[in-house]
Scaffold this motif. Structure first.
Motif, short mmCIF file in Angstrom:
data_model
loop_
_atom_site.label_atom_id
_atom_site.label_comp_id
_atom_site.label_asym_id
_atom_site.label_seq_id
_atom_site.Cartn_x
_atom_site.Cartn_y
_atom_site.Cartn_z
N GLU A 1 -55.98 -91.55 -17.24
CA GLU A 1 -56.62 -92.26 -18.34
C GLU A 1 -58.04 -91.73 -18.53
N GLU A 2 -58.54 -91.88 -19.71
CA GLU A 2 -59.86 -91.34 -20.02
C GLU A 2 -60.91 -92.44 -20.02
N ILE A 3 -62.07 -92.09 -19.48
CA ILE A 3 -63.18 -93.03 -19.46
C ILE A 3 -64.07 -92.69 -20.65
N PRO A 4 -64.32 -93.65 -21.54
CA PRO A 4 -65.14 -93.32 -22.73
C PRO A 4 -66.56 -92.88 -22.35
N GLY A 5 -66.98 -91.80 -22.99
CA GLY A 5 -68.31 -91.26 -22.75
C GLY A 5 -68.42 -90.36 -21.53
N LEU A 6 -67.31 -90.26 -20.75
CA LEU A 6 -67.38 -89.43 -19.55
C LEU A 6 -66.32 -88.33 -19.55
N THR A 7 -65.06 -88.70 -19.75
CA THR A 7 -64.00 -87.70 -19.70
C THR A 7 -63.35 -87.45 -21.06
N ASP A 8 -63.76 -88.14 -22.09
CA ASP A 8 -63.08 -87.96 -23.38
C ASP A 8 -63.63 -86.78 -24.19
N ASP A 9 -64.83 -86.28 -23.87
CA ASP A 9 -65.37 -85.15 -24.63
C ASP A 9 -65.52 -83.92 -23.73
N ASN A 10 -65.32 -82.72 -24.32
CA ASN A 10 -65.44 -81.47 -23.59
C ASN A 10 -66.79 -80.82 -23.88
N LYS A 11 -67.58 -80.62 -22.83
CA LYS A 11 -68.85 -79.94 -23.00
C LYS A 11 -68.65 -78.47 -22.65
N PRO A 12 -69.32 -77.57 -23.37
CA PRO A 12 -69.20 -76.14 -23.02
C PRO A 12 -69.87 -75.86 -21.68
N ARG A 13 -69.40 -74.79 -21.02
CA ARG A 13 -70.00 -74.42 -19.74
C ARG A 13 -71.46 -74.02 -19.94
N ARG A 14 -72.31 -74.49 -19.06
CA ARG A 14 -73.74 -74.23 -19.20
C ARG A 14 -74.08 -72.77 -18.91
N LEU A 15 -73.44 -72.20 -17.89
CA LEU A 15 -73.76 -70.83 -17.50
C LEU A 15 -72.55 -69.91 -17.66
N GLY A 16 -72.83 -68.66 -17.99
CA GLY A 16 -71.78 -67.65 -18.09
C GLY A 16 -71.63 -66.92 -16.77
N PRO A 17 -70.70 -65.97 -16.71
CA PRO A 17 -70.49 -65.23 -15.46
C PRO A 17 -71.67 -64.31 -15.14
N LYS A 18 -71.85 -64.05 -13.85
CA LYS A 18 -72.96 -63.22 -13.36
C LYS A 18 -72.46 -61.85 -12.89
N ARG A 19 -71.24 -61.80 -12.39
CA ARG A 19 -70.68 -60.56 -11.86
C ARG A 19 -70.15 -59.69 -13.00
N ALA A 20 -70.39 -58.38 -12.90
CA ALA A 20 -70.04 -57.44 -13.97
C ALA A 20 -68.54 -57.49 -14.31
N SER A 21 -67.69 -57.55 -13.30
CA SER A 21 -66.24 -57.54 -13.55
C SER A 21 -65.80 -58.82 -14.26
N ASP B 1 -70.89 -51.28 -22.19
CA ASP B 1 -72.11 -51.71 -21.51
C ASP B 1 -72.09 -53.23 -21.33
N VAL B 2 -72.04 -53.67 -20.09
CA VAL B 2 -71.93 -55.10 -19.76
C VAL B 2 -73.22 -55.84 -20.09
N ARG B 3 -74.35 -55.13 -20.00
CA ARG B 3 -75.65 -55.78 -20.20
C ARG B 3 -75.81 -56.39 -21.59
N GLN B 4 -75.10 -55.84 -22.57
CA GLN B 4 -75.20 -56.37 -23.92
C GLN B 4 -74.39 -57.66 -24.10
N PHE B 5 -73.45 -57.91 -23.20
CA PHE B 5 -72.56 -59.05 -23.35
C PHE B 5 -72.86 -60.22 -22.41
N VAL B 6 -73.91 -60.09 -21.60
CA VAL B 6 -74.24 -61.15 -20.65
C VAL B 6 -74.62 -62.43 -21.42
N VAL B 7 -74.18 -63.58 -20.90
CA VAL B 7 -74.42 -64.85 -21.59
C VAL B 7 -75.87 -65.27 -21.35
N ARG B 8 -76.63 -65.40 -22.45
CA ARG B 8 -78.03 -65.80 -22.35
C ARG B 8 -78.15 -67.25 -22.77
N ARG B 9 -79.13 -67.94 -22.19
CA ARG B 9 -79.35 -69.32 -22.64
C ARG B 9 -80.79 -69.48 -23.08
#
Length: 114
Positions: free
Chosen positions: A1-21, A34-42
């Protein structure tokens, strides 16, 4: 079952991957891309962005270091072979000297016996 305000909405991941692969896997990149151009910036604020330091990134300096260590190992092996050859040569000389000394001693004793 879903708890309102806690499990009913999906938040995007805050951080992206750090390892090149893992960055390659996420964006479906090939080795040559070139992996450096695709790194997730915040964004911290309008002016400043933050990106992780990419781990296991193959750089020219890393390849140079790898070549250097291999050359060092090869150089040590060759030096070791040379030292072993010199040692074996010296041991052979020493044995020959000992053989000659022994032969001279035996000849001297034979001469005395007569």
């Amino acid at each position: 079952e879903e708890i309102p305000g806690l499990t009913d909405d999906n938040k995007p991941r805050r951080l992206g991957p750090k390892r090149a692969s893992n960055i390659r896997k996420l964006f479906g990149l090939e080795k040559k891309d070139d992996v450096r151009q695709f790194v997730v910036r915040r964004e911290l604020n309008e002016k400043k962005k933050k990106a992780p330091k990419i781990q296991r990134l193959i750089t020219p300096s890393l390849l140079q270091r790898k070549r250097y260590f291999k050359a060092l190992t090869r150089k040590r092996m060759e030096a070791g072979k040379q030292m072993k050859a010199d040692y074996m040569k010296r041991v052979a000389e020493y044995r020959q000297e000992q053989k000659e000394a022994r032969a001279a001693e035996v000849a001297k004793k034979k001469k005395e016996k007569k």
